[in-house]
Design an enzyme around this catalytic site. Structure first.
Site, PDB file in Angstrom:
ATOM      1  N   HIS A 143      19.909   8.873  22.580  1.00 39.07           N
ATOM      2  CA  HIS A 143      20.033  10.110  21.806  1.00 39.07           C
ATOM      3  C   HIS A 143      20.734  11.173  22.647  1.00 39.07           C
ATOM      4  O   HIS A 143      20.883  11.015  23.865  1.00 39.07           O
ATOM      5  CB  HIS A 143      18.653  10.609  21.343  1.00 39.07           C
ATOM      6  CG  HIS A 143      17.739  11.016  22.449  1.00 39.07           C
ATOM      7  ND1 HIS A 143      16.683  10.244  22.892  1.00 39.07           N
ATOM      8  CD2 HIS A 143      17.718  12.128  23.228  1.00 39.07           C
ATOM      9  CE1 HIS A 143      16.066  10.857  23.877  1.00 39.07           C
ATOM     10  NE2 HIS A 143      16.676  12.003  24.109  1.00 39.07           N
TER      11      HIS A 143
HETATM   12  P1  TYD Z   1      11.949   9.961  22.822  1.00 45.97           P
HETATM   13  O1  TYD Z   1      12.422  11.328  23.200  1.00 45.97           O
HETATM   14  O2  TYD Z   1      12.718   9.229  21.764  1.00 45.97           O
HETATM   15  O3  TYD Z   1      11.822   9.030  24.120  1.00 45.97           O
HETATM   16  P2  TYD Z   1      12.970   8.373  25.047  1.00 45.97           P
HETATM   17  O4  TYD Z   1      14.173   9.231  24.968  1.00 45.97           O
HETATM   18  O5  TYD Z   1      12.367   8.325  26.406  1.00 45.97           O
HETATM   19  O6  TYD Z   1      13.243   6.980  24.545  1.00 45.97           O
HETATM   20  O7  TYD Z   1      10.436  10.078  22.381  1.00 45.97           O
HETATM   21  C1  TYD Z   1       9.621   8.961  22.111  1.00 45.97           C
HETATM   22  C2  TYD Z   1       8.528   9.401  21.145  1.00 45.97           C
HETATM   23  O8  TYD Z   1       7.709  10.415  21.746  1.00 45.97           O
HETATM   24  C3  TYD Z   1       9.061   9.986  19.844  1.00 45.97           C
HETATM   25  O9  TYD Z   1       8.250   9.530  18.790  1.00 45.97           O
HETATM   26  C4  TYD Z   1       8.898  11.456  20.004  1.00 45.97           C
HETATM   27  C5  TYD Z   1       7.718  11.596  20.935  1.00 45.97           C
HETATM   28  N1  TYD Z   1       7.807  12.771  21.840  1.00 45.97           N
HETATM   29  C6  TYD Z   1       6.911  13.818  21.679  1.00 45.97           C
HETATM   30  O10 TYD Z   1       6.028  13.794  20.786  1.00 45.97           O
HETATM   31  N2  TYD Z   1       6.986  14.885  22.520  1.00 45.97           N
HETATM   32  C7  TYD Z   1       7.904  14.957  23.506  1.00 45.97           C
HETATM   33  O11 TYD Z   1       7.949  15.957  24.269  1.00 45.97           O
HETATM   34  C8  TYD Z   1       8.857  13.873  23.656  1.00 45.97           C
HETATM   35  C9  TYD Z   1       9.917  13.887  24.721  1.00 45.97           C
HETATM   36  C10 TYD Z   1       8.755  12.795  22.793  1.00 45.97           C
END
Ligand code: TYD
Length: 134
Positions: free
Chosen positions: A49
């Site tokens: 992302h």
């Molecule tokens: P995501 O940002 O997609 O993780 P990565 O980039 O490490 O793969 O987040 C994973 C999940 O966690 C998604 O469902 C959103 C949630 N999340 C939160 O609830 N709070 C946060 O601060 C973050 C970063 C993610």
């Protein structure tokens, strides 16, 4: 695209290290959110992302991890393997995180509260958004 910020060990002596991070001093934003990522298997790849407005600092406090950054034109891979090196990421970069070692803990400091609307989770949408920006 990014900066590596050198952090200082303030614990002189032989009792381990201590690395403080102060907002607007060691890193260039106010910290609204902190999270950490761990327990990632060697084959897993995360991220996929970009953020429209969020600034972040990533520190691999234990172990190592590779971070791919992509501005839509150019891709760079940075290996984080040192708790004294912080990766400052500006908004508008696609990122993927991979090659976590089993013990890795990736600490993330973020300039905003969690907001799913700030995410661009589709690569074609990201490229389209970048074109609209320039
Ligand atoms: P995501 O940002 O997609 O993780 P990565 O980039 O490490 O793969 O987040 C994973 C999940 O966690 C998604 O469902 C959103 C949630 N999340 C939160 O609830 N709070 C946060 O601060 C973050 C970063 C993610």
């Amino acid at each position: 695209m990014y900066e590596i910020i050198s952090l200082q060990d303030k614990n002189a002596g032989d009792t381990g290290f201590l690395v403080p991070i102060e907002e607007m001093l060691d890193i260039p934003f106010f910290i609204k959110r902190i999270y950490y990522i761990g327990g990632v298997s060697a084959s897993a790849r995360r991220g996929y992302h970009a953020h429209r407005n969020l600034e972040q600092v990533l520190i691999c406090v234990i172990g190592s991890v590779k971070i791919l950054l992509d501005d839509g034109n150019e891709k760079k891979v940075i290996e984080l393997c040192d708790p004294f090196h912080a990766l400052y990421i500006k908004p508008g970069l696609w990122r993927e995180m991979y090659d976590f070692t089993s013990e890795s803990v990736l600490l993330v400091l973020a300039s905003e509260h969690y907001n799913e609307e700030d995410y661009i989770r589709n690569y074609s949408d990201f490229l389209e958004w970048k074109q609209g920006e320039s």
